[in-house]
Write a protein that holds these residues in place. Structure first.
Motif, PDB file in Angstrom:
ATOM      1  N   HIS A  61       0.847  -1.194   0.000  1.00 40.76           N
ATOM      2  CA  HIS A  61       0.000   0.000   0.000  1.00 40.76           C
ATOM      3  C   HIS A  61       0.880   1.241   0.000  1.00 40.76           C
ATOM      4  O   HIS A  61       1.986   1.232   0.545  1.00 40.76           O
ATOM      5  N   ARG A  62       0.397   2.265  -0.640  1.00 41.86           N
ATOM      6  CA  ARG A  62       1.113   3.541  -0.659  1.00 41.86           C
ATOM      7  C   ARG A  62       0.109   4.693  -0.734  1.00 41.86           C
ATOM      8  O   ARG A  62      -0.916   4.583  -1.405  1.00 41.86           O
ATOM      9  N   PRO A  63       0.421   5.803  -0.063  1.00 42.07           N
ATOM     10  CA  PRO A  63      -0.449   6.973  -0.175  1.00 42.07           C
ATOM     11  C   PRO A  63      -0.297   7.624  -1.543  1.00 42.07           C
ATOM     12  O   PRO A  63       0.759   7.545  -2.176  1.00 42.07           O
ATOM     13  N   LEU A  64      -1.355   8.264  -1.998  1.00 40.00           N
ATOM     14  CA  LEU A  64      -1.337   9.021  -3.247  1.00 40.00           C
ATOM     15  C   LEU A  64      -1.761  10.446  -2.914  1.00 40.00           C
ATOM     16  O   LEU A  64      -2.735  10.645  -2.183  1.00 40.00           O
ATOM     17  N   HIS A  65      -1.063  11.411  -3.449  1.00 34.23           N
ATOM     18  CA  HIS A  65      -1.407  12.797  -3.149  1.00 34.23           C
ATOM     19  C   HIS A  65      -2.332  13.334  -4.228  1.00 34.23           C
ATOM     20  O   HIS A  65      -1.920  13.545  -5.371  1.00 34.23           O
ATOM     21  N   ASN A  66      -3.578  13.546  -3.868  1.00 34.11           N
ATOM     22  CA  ASN A  66      -4.565  14.204  -4.741  1.00 34.11           C
ATOM     23  C   ASN A  66      -4.511  13.734  -6.190  1.00 34.11           C
ATOM     24  O   ASN A  66      -4.315  14.554  -7.102  1.00 34.11           O
ATOM     25  N   PRO A  67      -4.698  12.437  -6.442  1.00 28.19           N
ATOM     26  CA  PRO A  67      -4.680  12.001  -7.853  1.00 28.19           C
ATOM     27  C   PRO A  67      -5.814  12.634  -8.654  1.00 28.19           C
ATOM     28  O   PRO A  67      -5.680  12.826  -9.857  1.00 28.19           O
ATOM     29  N   ILE A  68      -6.931  12.924  -7.972  1.00 30.58           N
ATOM     30  CA  ILE A  68      -8.025  13.645  -8.641  1.00 30.58           C
ATOM     31  C   ILE A  68      -7.934  15.092  -8.186  1.00 30.58           C
ATOM     32  O   ILE A  68      -8.350  15.459  -7.086  1.00 30.58           O
ATOM     33  N   ALA A  69      -7.345  15.876  -9.054  1.00 31.42           N
ATOM     34  CA  ALA A  69      -6.989  17.237  -8.655  1.00 31.42           C
ATOM     35  C   ALA A  69      -8.192  18.160  -8.754  1.00 31.42           C
ATOM     36  O   ALA A  69      -8.735  18.370  -9.838  1.00 31.42           O
ATOM     37  N   ASP A  71      -7.842  21.143  -7.131  1.00 30.40           N
ATOM     38  CA  ASP A  71      -7.185  22.439  -7.036  1.00 30.40           C
ATOM     39  C   ASP A  71      -5.711  22.248  -7.370  1.00 30.40           C
ATOM     40  O   ASP A  71      -5.260  21.126  -7.598  1.00 30.40           O
ATOM     41  N   VAL A  72      -5.010  23.336  -7.436  1.00 32.21           N
ATOM     42  CA  VAL A  72      -3.584  23.284  -7.772  1.00 32.21           C
ATOM     43  C   VAL A  72      -2.818  24.191  -6.830  1.00 32.21           C
ATOM     44  O   VAL A  72      -3.392  25.095  -6.208  1.00 32.21           O
ATOM     45  N   GLU A  73      -1.544  23.924  -6.734  1.00 33.91           N
ATOM     46  CA  GLU A  73      -0.692  24.787  -5.928  1.00 33.91           C
ATOM     47  C   GLU A  73      -0.270  25.973  -6.771  1.00 33.91           C
ATOM     48  O   GLU A  73       0.046  25.833  -7.952  1.00 33.91           O
ATOM     49  N   ALA A  74      -0.291  27.125  -6.159  1.00 32.19           N
ATOM     50  CA  ALA A  74       0.157  28.327  -6.842  1.00 32.19           C
ATOM     51  C   ALA A  74       1.322  28.908  -6.053  1.00 32.19           C
ATOM     52  O   ALA A  74       1.317  28.895  -4.817  1.00 32.19           O
ATOM     53  N   PHE A  75       2.277  29.372  -6.790  1.00 35.01           N
ATOM     54  CA  PHE A  75       3.492  29.869  -6.163  1.00 35.01           C
ATOM     55  C   PHE A  75       3.549  31.372  -6.312  1.00 35.01           C
ATOM     56  O   PHE A  75       3.175  31.931  -7.342  1.00 35.01           O
ATOM     57  N   SER A  76       3.983  32.000  -5.279  1.00 39.72           N
ATOM     58  CA  SER A  76       3.936  33.460  -5.204  1.00 39.72           C
ATOM     59  C   SER A  76       4.712  34.110  -6.337  1.00 39.72           C
ATOM     60  O   SER A  76       5.645  33.550  -6.898  1.00 39.72           O
ATOM     61  N   GLN A  77       4.317  35.332  -6.640  1.00 39.06           N
ATOM     62  CA  GLN A  77       5.074  36.138  -7.594  1.00 39.06           C
ATOM     63  C   GLN A  77       6.512  36.307  -7.109  1.00 39.06           C
ATOM     64  O   GLN A  77       7.421  36.483  -7.897  1.00 39.06           O
ATOM     65  N   THR A  78       6.651  36.251  -5.786  1.00 42.51           N
ATOM     66  CA  THR A  78       7.982  36.397  -5.219  1.00 42.51           C
ATOM     67  C   THR A  78       8.594  35.018  -5.043  1.00 42.51           C
ATOM     68  O   THR A  78       8.109  34.223  -4.233  1.00 42.51           O
ATOM     69  N   PRO A  79       9.635  34.700  -5.798  1.00 43.65           N
ATOM     70  CA  PRO A  79      10.234  33.378  -5.652  1.00 43.65           C
ATOM     71  C   PRO A  79      10.620  33.117  -4.201  1.00 43.65           C
ATOM     72  O   PRO A  79      11.175  33.970  -3.531  1.00 43.65           O
ATOM     73  N   GLY A  80      10.276  31.926  -3.725  1.00 43.57           N
ATOM     74  CA  GLY A  80      10.632  31.545  -2.367  1.00 43.57           C
ATOM     75  C   GLY A  80       9.579  31.910  -1.343  1.00 43.57           C
ATOM     76  O   GLY A  80       9.651  31.490  -0.194  1.00 43.57           O
ATOM     77  N   ALA A  81       8.605  32.723  -1.734  1.00 47.01           N
ATOM     78  CA  ALA A  81       7.562  33.080  -0.780  1.00 47.01           C
ATOM     79  C   ALA A  81       6.546  31.938  -0.665  1.00 47.01           C
ATOM     80  O   ALA A  81       6.662  30.919  -1.337  1.00 47.01           O
ATOM     81  N   SER A  82       5.524  32.138   0.175  1.00 46.23           N
ATOM     82  CA  SER A  82       4.663  31.030   0.554  1.00 46.23           C
ATOM     83  C   SER A  82       3.836  30.490  -0.623  1.00 46.23           C
ATOM     84  O   SER A  82       3.622  31.156  -1.625  1.00 46.23           O
ATOM     85  N   ILE A  83       3.359  29.262  -0.409  1.00 42.73           N
ATOM     86  CA  ILE A  83       2.571  28.545  -1.406  1.00 42.73           C
ATOM     87  C   ILE A  83       1.098  28.736  -1.054  1.00 42.73           C
ATOM     88  O   ILE A  83       0.749  28.903   0.111  1.00 42.73           O
ATOM     89  N   ALA A  84       0.243  28.705  -2.033  1.00 43.59           N
ATOM     90  CA  ALA A  84      -1.193  28.726  -1.762  1.00 43.59           C
ATOM     91  C   ALA A  84      -1.892  27.795  -2.747  1.00 43.59           C
ATOM     92  O   ALA A  84      -1.250  27.242  -3.643  1.00 43.59           O
TER      93      ALA A  84
ATOM     94  N   GLY B 107      -5.013  27.781 -16.955  1.00 43.03           N
ATOM     95  CA  GLY B 107      -6.396  27.859 -16.473  1.00 43.03           C
ATOM     96  C   GLY B 107      -6.819  29.279 -16.167  1.00 43.03           C
ATOM     97  O   GLY B 107      -7.797  29.502 -15.463  1.00 43.03           O
ATOM     98  N   ASN B 108      -6.051  30.254 -16.643  1.00 46.35           N
ATOM     99  CA  ASN B 108      -6.350  31.664 -16.428  1.00 46.35           C
ATOM    100  C   ASN B 108      -6.453  31.987 -14.942  1.00 46.35           C
ATOM    101  O   ASN B 108      -7.311  32.749 -14.510  1.00 46.35           O
ATOM    102  N   ALA B 109      -5.577  31.343 -14.139  1.00 42.96           N
ATOM    103  CA  ALA B 109      -5.699  31.513 -12.694  1.00 42.96           C
ATOM    104  C   ALA B 109      -4.563  32.340 -12.110  1.00 42.96           C
ATOM    105  O   ALA B 109      -4.782  33.448 -11.615  1.00 42.96           O
ATOM    106  N   ILE B 110      -3.391  31.794 -12.136  1.00 43.79           N
ATOM    107  CA  ILE B 110      -2.241  32.413 -11.476  1.00 43.79           C
ATOM    108  C   ILE B 110      -1.097  32.486 -12.486  1.00 43.79           C
ATOM    109  O   ILE B 110      -0.804  31.494 -13.149  1.00 43.79           O
ATOM    110  N   ARG B 111      -0.468  33.628 -12.594  1.00 38.84           N
ATOM    111  CA  ARG B 111       0.594  33.818 -13.577  1.00 38.84           C
ATOM    112  C   ARG B 111       1.689  32.755 -13.435  1.00 38.84           C
ATOM    113  O   ARG B 111       2.183  32.209 -14.411  1.00 38.84           O
ATOM    114  N   ARG B 112       2.067  32.471 -12.193  1.00 41.34           N
ATOM    115  CA  ARG B 112       3.206  31.566 -11.972  1.00 41.34           C
ATOM    116  C   ARG B 112       2.849  30.102 -12.157  1.00 41.34           C
ATOM    117  O   ARG B 112       3.700  29.238 -11.990  1.00 41.34           O
TER     118      ARG B 112
END
Lengths: 154, 556
Positions: A61-69, A71-84, B107-112
């Motif tokens: 058995h193994r965990p799977l991370h969100n195979p049915i997505a 949402d997605v991770e978005a990375f800040s305009q500022t490299p290295g800043a927090s994830i959302a 997806g027209n969401a986030i630039r990055r």
């Protein structure tokens, strides 16, 4: 004397919303990652895969991370800043899993929330497939692959 | 269709640790590189591989990983960059004809948010490297961006490789996000105050803070510190407080998996919480556990001429740590006197061939007090190559002082053979098999002499490589039986025999003379005392494992 190479089965699924379908499976000479040392418990949340033998014993058995997505991770305009996270417009796509093709493997099961948007709800059995069926399956249809530069005419 | 916008021009296995069937195969594909930019692509991939290898714990596990580079040529350079995006940012409006249709502002969401056609990526990866475990796409763009999912995508902008490392944590190891918000702290988000669901399956988040059943109990920093380590005083928002402990501290911090409260993470910070941070020790353990099957069996141990016993009297101790072997060849010089040569041999190809320079060493006599490592002199006398054909067989080819020979070698078996693997445990003190290269403690304090221990069952075979009273190389050996809980004792022997180059090499000409006794008492798996009597001289040395490539190799 050389030992036989390890065998694995790569399963390819497609999904649309909460509907998941097997696109194909392929047996490959490769080694799968180690089974998770933390055995799944009743009532757990999230997605994971299981392989059982004919007697129902859990082999892998193994965990799977969100195979049915959803949402997605978005990375800040500022490299290295927090994830959302941001919701995904269309909940459709494909994902692969690998399972060991050992002689005693009989059932593959995929567990996860019945509603992909309710990740806090206890996981259910989403799919159960006989491993023999997987062994007889064909690989999923693949997009065309171009392997050379376009020909030019003079 | 995008495959009309380029072609797959080739592939190269750029990190080769052995057969794909036995290793973890990372496949890197290029996107948005024109044919004239392939040299840049190769450099970009190498830059990522360097970062990957330096990211703990991957460096420790490196010998279990193959990296394949797939060269994909696109018609245009870069990626699409729409003018308008849902986050209100403005792009260049670039439209690039590329093989995998990479685009920013997906997806027209986030630039990055930089994505590509993951189905096409996987189809190419699987066609080029059937045993692909993980596919990564590097996009030829100086704009910062990336994404996860079935493939990890990242641009060539500074720091974008961090996106790939974070996404690998998800896709390869099932790690959860450890950040405690969804849209961001301070956004006033609702529905993320207190987690009320069941126990998450992911190994790095939990709702359980009971020490005995905590998922990461084996890496907790303290056996007594209260759990949870922190509790968020206001579940309507992220916990704004700093870390009350050292950065690497492992406990149970409240706030994880998009929830302000009710879900806990191992450390205050981690790559699964913030880009640019190292993986916390709990996540590192998850990665080590998952990749353990890919680590090749180390060839660490005692080897002699094959078939076994055919040239009894000389041998080769192999300390194998990652991609490096330190070999100690105990044999005889032209006069028949015990002689040892040593070789540091890095991996040169295919995961099974190691080549290095052979050195003869002179130094202070074994009983010198103090033993001054500054007086040790190593002289190159030739070269050696060890090539292993399987776990227990190989060959040793050497040229020493103009004499070249090739010897088939096999493991010397006198008890149950342990299995040795590099990088499986970080704390060598917990090891219970002592097979390794040991030297004086603290490390480096008496560099120049050492002790090779071969441990099979309740028996140790020890070869001590040191120096005679005249400073010439000397090796002594002992078969030590277990005489106490952690004590092994046996007679020490000095040996003479045919010169290393003798053909045939006659084992009947070997003579063995007892010169004393040796006792090893182990305080733990990485600390022991070596007591000996040689020709009436009694001494005791504190010894430890010689780690020339951390974290070392452990046998079981």
């Amino acid at each position: 004397m050389a030992s036989n190479p390890p065998q694995a089965i790569r399963l390819t699924f497609s999904y649309q919303g909460s509907q998941i379908g097997l696109l194909g499976a392929e047996t490959i000479a490769m080694t799968v990652p180690a089974s998770s040392p933390l055995a799944p418990q009743p009532g757990q949340t999230g997605y994971w895969l299981e392989v059982h033998d004919a007697a129902g014993r859990l082999l892998y058995h193994r965990p799977l991370h969100n195979p049915i997505a959803i949402d997605v991770e978005a990375f800040s305009q500022t490299p290295g800043a927090s994830i959302a996270r941001v919701p995904r417009a269309a909940s459709e796509g494909r994902f692969n899993v690998l399972i060991p093709d050992t002689g005693d493997a009989r059932w593959f099961t995929l567990r996860g929330p019945a509603d992909p948007t309710r990740s806090d709800e206890p996981a259910q059995e989403l799919l159960r497939i006989d491993v023999d069926t997987l062994r007889r399956s064909k690989p999923p249809p693949a997009p065309p692959i171009s392997t050379g530069p376009p020909r030019t005419t003079g | 269709m995008s495959s009309a916008d380029g072609y797959v021009s080739g592939k190269q296995k750029i990190v080769d640790h052995g057969p794909d069937a036995s290793r973890y195969n990372v496949v890197i594909l290029g996107e948005g590189y024109r044919a004239a930019e392939l040299a840049k692509y190769h450099a970009d991939v190498q830059a990522f591989v360097d970062v990957f290898k330096q990211t703990a714990p991957y460096g420790d596990l490196w010998c279990g990983i193959n990296v394949h580079r797939v060269d994909v040529v696109s018609t245009d350079s870069g990626a699409d960059d729409p003018v308008a995006c849902g986050d209100g940012t403005a792009g260049s409006g670039a439209v690039a004809r590329t093989y995998f249709d990479a685009t920013f502002c997906s997806g027209n969401a986030i630039r990055r948010l930089l994505t590509c056609d993951s189905a096409s990526v996987l189809a190419v990866a699987h066609a080029q490297v059937p045993a692909t475990h993980l596919a990564l796409v590097v996009v030829n763009s100086p704009l910062y961006g990336g994404s996860g999912g079935p493939v990890a995508t990242f641009s060539t902008a500074a720091g974008a490789a961090e996106i790939a490392l974070h996404e690998m944590g998800h896709s390869a190891f099932g790690l959860a996000d450890e950040y405690e918000y969804y849209a961001g702290c301070g956004t006033g988000e609702a529905g993320h105050d207190v987690y009320a669901g069941g126990e998450p399956i992911e190994p790095n988040v939990t709702r359980n803070t009971a020490r005995a059943t905590l998922k990461w109990k084996s890496v907790l920093s303290s056996p007594i510190d209260p759990l949870p380590t922190t509790a968020n005083p206001n579940c309507a928002q992220c916990d704004p407080r700093g870390n009350p402990n050292a950065p690497e501290y492992v406990g149970a911090y409240e706030g994880a998996r998009y929830m302000h409260c009710g879900c806990y993470r191992p450390s205050y910070d981690c790559r699964m919480r913030n880009l640019g941070q190292p993986f916390c020790l709990a996540c590192q353990k998850v990665i080590r556990d998952a990749l353990a099957p890919y680590l090749p069996i180390a060839w660490q141990g005692l080897w002699w001429k094959s078939p076994a016993g055919s040239e009894s009297g000389w041998g080769m101790n192999v300390a194998h740590q990652g991609d490096i072997i330190f070999a100690t060849w105990f044999t005889y010089d032209a006069t028949g006197k015990a002689w040892w040569l040593s070789m540091t041999a890095p991996l040169v190809s295919g995961g099974n061939k190691f080549t290095g320079t052979l050195y003869a060493t002179h130094g202070p006599p074994f009983n010198a007090v103090p033993f001054d490592p500054g007086l040790v002199v190593a002289t190159a006398v030739g070269t050696g190559t060890l090539t292993f054909t399987d776990t227990n067989n190989g060959s040793f080819a050497y040229t020493v002082n103009g004499t070249s020979q090739v010897k088939a070698i096999t493991r010397q078996v006198f008890g149950p053979l342990p299995t040795c693997r590099f990088g499986t445990i970080a704390d060598l003190a917990t090891a219970t098999n002592y097979q390794d290269l040991w030297w004086n403690a603290p490390p480096g304090s008496e560099s120049g002499w050492g002790l090779n221990i071969t441990h099979q069952g309740t028996t140790l075979f020890i070869t001590w490589f040191t120096y005679d009273v005249d400073g010439t190389p000397l090796w002594l050996s002992a078969t030590a039986q277990k005489t106490g809980v952690s004590t092994y004792s046996g007679a020490l022997y000095r040996t003479t025999g045919p010169a290393f180059s003798a053909t045939p090499w006659n084992p009947a000409s070997v003579t063995v003379t007892q010169v004393g006794t040796a006792t090893l008492t182990f305080a733990n798996g990485n600390q022991a005392s070596f007591g000996y009597t040689v020709n009436g001289i009694n001494q005791t040395k504190q010894i430890t494992r010689q780690i020339f490539n951390a974290p070392g190799t452990v046998c079981r």
